[in-house]
Design an enzyme around this catalytic site. Structure first.
Site, PDB file in Angstrom:
ATOM      1  CG  ASP A 154      -5.334   1.008  -8.309  1.00 20.19           C
ATOM      2  OD1 ASP A 154      -5.866   1.935  -7.664  1.00 20.19           O
ATOM      3  OD2 ASP A 154      -5.970   0.312  -9.122  1.00 20.19           O
ATOM      4  CB  ILE A 155      -3.359   1.224  -1.983  1.00 20.48           C
ATOM      5  CG1 ILE A 155      -1.931   0.786  -2.346  1.00 20.48           C
ATOM      6  CG2 ILE A 155      -3.828   0.568  -0.690  1.00 20.48           C
ATOM      7  CD1 ILE A 155      -1.778  -0.682  -2.683  1.00 20.48           C
ATOM      8  CD  GLU A 156      -9.077   1.385  -6.455  1.00 22.03           C
ATOM      9  OE1 GLU A 156     -10.293   1.140  -6.347  1.00 22.03           O
ATOM     10  OE2 GLU A 156      -8.504   1.489  -7.554  1.00 22.03           O
ATOM     11  CG  LEU A 157      -9.140  -3.312  -1.131  1.00 23.14           C
ATOM     12  CD1 LEU A 157      -8.216  -4.378  -0.551  1.00 23.14           C
ATOM     13  CD2 LEU A 157     -10.344  -3.990  -1.771  1.00 23.14           C
TER      14      LEU A 157
END
Length: 320
Positions: A154-157
């Site tokens: 869940d890579i968001e940054l």
């Protein structure tokens, strides 16, 4: 029927029943994120609710590029040891629920976030995950000796580089005896900035797209057209095996919208998305916000009533 044929007939019926139970475990299901609110109840409680098929423990917020990996489970156990979760993880798995560690999330914690410096760094992170959360060995496993079923991205940054290398390295630890499951939670706009290259490897067993906090591709006030248009693009997207409809479990769970009332999801949305061959189910953010949303939609998430019934009976016996 001749008496001599009766045992053969009964044997065939038994095999068919066993086959149906086996297929039911591969039917559509519900995933949920747990770990980001100390008031959401225990992990074991979430699993014993009888509602979820997959639980993502959220999050390992910072790692890679020489950082000390940082696990952030909000009010559950940080900074206290989280090793007590080992027994709860094992309970979840005994109920047939897959438990994964989720990487990333929306905050970097006290570090710099998830940043992979190179393909070699990705392999080093995979080695760390294997030894500390999966089937390897370490003297300092953060969640104790429980062996998680896989890793959720869940890579968001942070950085958008080398996530495909991490997926390949993790997948390499799978064996015929024990598979390392991989899942991804991209945003619904295509392509996802962080995970597009990784998803295209085709190594992810589950892709639960976040159809919320993204106005261009989410449900809005009675209008499902943008959601349907986005789903139609994601379903045939390269590398997507099982596609899940990622939704907020309550209006307050998504500050930029995307919440779908249960009755609307059941009557208008699920009949459409279930018609796609790689439909996998629904993902919910999060356990804390799920105040009976899952219970309301659960009987309808799997389009095959028989499959849902056999699975439900199996689970209810396991809980008892």
């Amino acid at each position: 029927m001749a008496a001599s044929l009766r045992p053969l007939f009964l044997a065939i019926i038994s095999l068919l029943m066993i086959s149906s139970l086996t297929r039911s475990s591969e039917g559509a299901g519900i995933a949920v994120y747990w770990g980001q609110n100390g008031n959401e109840g225990s992990l074991e409680g979430a699993c014993r609710s009888g509602c979820y098929d997959y639980v993502n423990i959220a999050f390992l917020v910072s790692f890679g590029s020489g950082q000390t990996p940082e696990l952030n489970l909000a009010g559950h156990c940080i900074p206290s040891p989280c090793t007590f979760l080992s027994s709860e993880i094992k309970v979840c798995q005994s109920l047939g629920i897959k438990v994964l560690l989720s990487l990333g999330g929306g905050s970097p914690g006290t570090g710099r976030g998830p940043i992979l410096a190179s393909p070699e760094d990705a392999r080093n992170v995979a080695d760390y995950l294997w030894n500390n959360y999966l089937g390897g060995q370490s003297s300092s496993r953060p969640l104790g000796d429980a062996v998680l079923d896989g890793i959720d991205f869940d890579i968001e940054l942070g950085s958008n580089l080398y996530w495909d290398d991490l997926a390949r390295a993790l997948s390499g630890y799978s064996t015929p005896e024990r598979k390392v499951y991989l899942s991804a939670a991209p945003q619904c706009p295509i392509p996802d900035y962080y995970l597009d290259t990784a998803i295209k490897t085709g190594l992810f067993d589950y892709v639960w797209v976040q159809f919320y906090n993204n106005p261009p591709c989410q449900y809005t006030s009675g209008d499902p057209s943008k959601l349907f248009a986005s789903w139609d693009k994601w379903a045939p997207y390269p590398g997507v095996n099982k596609l899940f409809l990622g939704l907020p479990a309550a209006p307050e769970a998504a500050y930029s919208g995307g919440y779908i009332p249960p009755e609307v999801l059941i009557s208008q949305i699920l009949p459409v998305v279930q018609s796609y061959p790689n439909y996998g189910g629904v993902m919910l953010w999060s356990r804390y916000y799920d105040q009976n949303y899952c219970q309301a939609i659960r009987p309808y998430v799997n389009g095959d009533p028989l499959t849902y019934t056999t699975k439900s009976v199996k689970k209810s016996h396991a809980v008892a």
